[in-house]
Design a protein around this motif. Structure first.
Motif, PDB file in Angstrom:
ATOM      1  N   ILE A   1       6.288  -6.563  -5.784  1.00  0.00           N
ATOM      2  CA  ILE A   1       5.268  -5.507  -5.828  1.00  0.00           C
ATOM      3  C   ILE A   1       4.126  -5.821  -6.794  1.00  0.00           C
ATOM      4  CG2 ILE A   1       6.449  -4.080  -7.562  1.00  0.00           C
ATOM      5  CD1 ILE A   1       4.482  -2.808  -4.481  1.00  0.00           C
ATOM      6  N   LEU A   2       4.408  -6.470  -7.906  1.00  0.00           N
ATOM      7  CA  LEU A   2       3.336  -6.772  -8.858  1.00  0.00           C
ATOM      8  C   LEU A   2       2.300  -7.697  -8.233  1.00  0.00           C
ATOM      9  CD1 LEU A   2       1.914  -6.718 -11.584  1.00  0.00           C
ATOM     10  CD2 LEU A   2       3.448  -8.572 -12.310  1.00  0.00           C
ATOM     11  N   ALA A   3       2.739  -8.772  -7.608  1.00  0.00           N
ATOM     12  CA  ALA A   3       1.785  -9.699  -6.986  1.00  0.00           C
ATOM     13  C   ALA A   3       1.009  -9.000  -5.874  1.00  0.00           C
ATOM     14  CB  ALA A   3       2.508 -10.932  -6.455  1.00  0.00           C
ATOM     15  N   GLY A   4       1.704  -8.220  -5.042  1.00  0.00           N
ATOM     16  CA  GLY A   4       1.019  -7.500  -3.966  1.00  0.00           C
ATOM     17  C   GLY A   4      -0.011  -6.515  -4.490  1.00  0.00           C
ATOM     18  N   ALA A   5       0.371  -5.735  -5.494  1.00  0.00           N
ATOM     19  CA  ALA A   5      -0.555  -4.756  -6.076  1.00  0.00           C
ATOM     20  C   ALA A   5      -1.738  -5.456  -6.735  1.00  0.00           C
ATOM     21  CB  ALA A   5       0.173  -3.874  -7.080  1.00  0.00           C
ATOM     22  N   THR A   6      -1.499  -6.604  -7.328  1.00  0.00           N
ATOM     23  CA  THR A   6      -2.584  -7.361  -7.962  1.00  0.00           C
ATOM     24  C   THR A   6      -3.556  -7.884  -6.922  1.00  0.00           C
ATOM     25  OG1 THR A   6      -1.103  -7.952  -9.775  1.00  0.00           O
ATOM     26  CG2 THR A   6      -3.104  -9.272  -9.547  1.00  0.00           C
ATOM     27  N   VAL A   7      -3.048  -8.330  -5.784  1.00  0.00           N
ATOM     28  CA  VAL A   7      -3.919  -8.769  -4.687  1.00  0.00           C
ATOM     29  C   VAL A   7      -4.796  -7.607  -4.231  1.00  0.00           C
ATOM     30  CG1 VAL A   7      -3.965  -9.522  -2.271  1.00  0.00           C
ATOM     31  CG2 VAL A   7      -2.434 -10.653  -3.897  1.00  0.00           C
ATOM     32  N   VAL A   8      -4.193  -6.452  -4.004  1.00  0.00           N
ATOM     33  CA  VAL A   8      -4.950  -5.285  -3.533  1.00  0.00           C
ATOM     34  C   VAL A   8      -5.987  -4.858  -4.565  1.00  0.00           C
ATOM     35  CG1 VAL A   8      -4.798  -2.839  -2.890  1.00  0.00           C
ATOM     36  CG2 VAL A   8      -3.113  -4.474  -2.008  1.00  0.00           C
ATOM     37  N   GLU A   9      -5.588  -4.795  -5.836  1.00  0.00           N
ATOM     38  CA  GLU A   9      -6.534  -4.370  -6.873  1.00  0.00           C
ATOM     39  C   GLU A   9      -7.671  -5.372  -7.016  1.00  0.00           C
ATOM     40  OE1 GLU A   9      -8.752  -3.803 -10.217  1.00  0.00           O
ATOM     41  OE2 GLU A   9      -7.364  -5.501 -10.202  1.00  0.00           O
TER      42      GLU A   9
ATOM     43  N   PHE B   1       0.830  -1.214   0.000  1.00  0.00           N
ATOM     44  CA  PHE B   1       0.000   0.000   0.000  1.00  0.00           C
ATOM     45  C   PHE B   1       0.863   1.262   0.000  1.00  0.00           C
ATOM     46  CE2 PHE B   1      -3.134  -3.026   1.649  1.00  0.00           C
ATOM     47  CZ  PHE B   1      -4.263  -2.657   0.937  1.00  0.00           C
ATOM     48  N   THR B   2       1.858   1.317   0.885  1.00  0.00           N
ATOM     49  CA  THR B   2       2.657   2.539   0.978  1.00  0.00           C
ATOM     50  C   THR B   2       3.496   2.756  -0.279  1.00  0.00           C
ATOM     51  OG1 THR B   2       4.400   1.370   2.218  1.00  0.00           O
ATOM     52  CG2 THR B   2       2.704   2.529   3.504  1.00  0.00           C
ATOM     53  N   THR B   3       3.983   1.681  -0.880  1.00  0.00           N
ATOM     54  CA  THR B   3       4.775   1.808  -2.108  1.00  0.00           C
ATOM     55  C   THR B   3       3.921   2.312  -3.266  1.00  0.00           C
ATOM     56  OG1 THR B   3       6.313   0.082  -1.415  1.00  0.00           O
ATOM     57  CG2 THR B   3       6.184   0.549  -3.780  1.00  0.00           C
ATOM     58  N   ILE B   4       2.769   1.704  -3.462  1.00  0.00           N
ATOM     59  CA  ILE B   4       1.883   2.142  -4.552  1.00  0.00           C
ATOM     60  C   ILE B   4       1.472   3.596  -4.342  1.00  0.00           C
ATOM     61  CG2 ILE B   4      -0.369   1.796  -5.651  1.00  0.00           C
ATOM     62  CD1 ILE B   4       1.717  -0.304  -6.445  1.00  0.00           C
ATOM     63  N   ALA B   5       1.153   3.956  -3.108  1.00  0.00           N
ATOM     64  CA  ALA B   5       0.768   5.352  -2.828  1.00  0.00           C
ATOM     65  C   ALA B   5       1.905   6.310  -3.158  1.00  0.00           C
ATOM     66  CB  ALA B   5       0.354   5.494  -1.368  1.00  0.00           C
ATOM     67  N   ALA B   6       3.137   5.964  -2.764  1.00  0.00           N
ATOM     68  CA  ALA B   6       4.280   6.831  -3.062  1.00  0.00           C
ATOM     69  C   ALA B   6       4.486   6.960  -4.569  1.00  0.00           C
ATOM     70  CB  ALA B   6       5.539   6.282  -2.397  1.00  0.00           C
ATOM     71  N   MET B   7       4.317   5.860  -5.294  1.00  0.00           N
ATOM     72  CA  MET B   7       4.473   5.895  -6.751  1.00  0.00           C
ATOM     73  C   MET B   7       3.421   6.790  -7.385  1.00  0.00           C
ATOM     74  SD  MET B   7       5.401   1.884  -7.382  1.00  0.00           S
ATOM     75  CE  MET B   7       5.550   2.002  -9.175  1.00  0.00           C
ATOM     76  N   VAL B   8       2.171   6.669  -6.951  1.00  0.00           N
ATOM     77  CA  VAL B   8       1.092   7.495  -7.498  1.00  0.00           C
ATOM     78  C   VAL B   8       1.321   8.959  -7.149  1.00  0.00           C
ATOM     79  CG1 VAL B   8      -1.378   8.026  -7.284  1.00  0.00           C
ATOM     80  CG2 VAL B   8      -0.633   5.657  -7.590  1.00  0.00           C
ATOM     81  N   MET B   9       1.653   9.213  -5.889  1.00  0.00           N
ATOM     82  CA  MET B   9       1.857  10.605  -5.471  1.00  0.00           C
ATOM     83  C   MET B   9       2.950  11.273  -6.298  1.00  0.00           C
ATOM     84  SD  MET B   9       1.452  10.294  -1.330  1.00  0.00           S
ATOM     85  CE  MET B   9       2.121  11.911  -1.030  1.00  0.00           C
ATOM     86  N   HIS B  10       4.015  10.561  -6.546  1.00  0.00           N
ATOM     87  CA  HIS B  10       5.122  11.151  -7.294  1.00  0.00           C
ATOM     88  C   HIS B  10       4.827  11.243  -8.785  1.00  0.00           C
ATOM     89  CE1 HIS B  10       9.079  11.112  -9.356  1.00  0.00           C
ATOM     90  NE2 HIS B  10       9.264  12.099  -8.528  1.00  0.00           N
TER      91      HIS B  10
END
Length: 187
Positions: free
Chosen positions: A149-157, A92-101
């Motif tokens: 990160i891809l697997a984690g982001a896919t789980v969240v999405e 969550f924190t990584t994806i948020a940082a990527m989006v914010m930037h």
């Protein structure tokens, strides 16, 4: 999450995604309604399903199908609509940082920031298309997390889609912080 976010009358789902598992807590009126622990951690799902780089169609289908099957089996139909998710953990924190930037030009703390489901989807597509060497160089993506990160982001999405979540709030604190709060308040 209760200490850091208003969990009043509106229903929400609180999610903590780790390496081995994901905890999902449905809340309404500030009370816990259901708790689920699923074996959908970012490391576990990467080790099971991500064997190509960048991920090929076969691995992607296997990853997505396994996540959706586990979500359907464990959660079924949600107890109530949950348009709001509060997420903690490195994904969550990584994806948020990527989006914010990338999309907003912001850099800094992600705690309390919000993502739309669409912003999350865009990051999953971006990560899915990038080989590991490219992910390791992405701004705001720790090189040590680039492989999972891809697997984690896919789980969240997938969870956000399953629950029809529209807004994801980022909580930089996790389960351990909650336990410390409980211990302190019990003194």
């Amino acid at each position: 999450a209760r200490k850091r976010f208003p969990l009043g009358a509106h229903p929400a789902v609180i999610v903590d995604l780790g390496g081995g598992s994901m905890e999902v807590v449905f809340t309404a009126a500030g009370r816990i309604i259901e708790i689920h622990s699923l074996p959908l951690g970012a490391v576990r799902m990467t080790e099971r399903f991500v064997t190509s780089d960048p991920i090929d169609e076969s691995d992607w289908a296997s990853l997505s199908d396994a996540i959706n099957a586990d979500l359907t089996q464990a959660l079924g139909t949600p107890p109530f609509p949950t348009p709001t998710m509060i997420g903690s953990g490195g994904t969550f924190t990584t994806i948020a940082a990527m989006v914010m930037h990338e999309q907003r030009g912001d850099r800094g703390p992600v705690h309390g920031s919000a993502l739309s489901h669409e912003e999350l989807e865009q990051q999953v597509v971006r990560l899915r298309e990038a080989p590991l060497a490219v992910r390791r160089r992405m701004m705001d993506l720790n090189a040590d997390r680039a492989d999972i990160i891809l697997a984690g982001a896919t789980v969240v999405e997938s969870l956000a889609r399953h629950l029809d979540v529209s807004r994801i709030w980022i909580n930089e604190r996790g389960i351990r912080d909650g336990l410390v709060f409980e211990m302190i308040s019990g003194l």
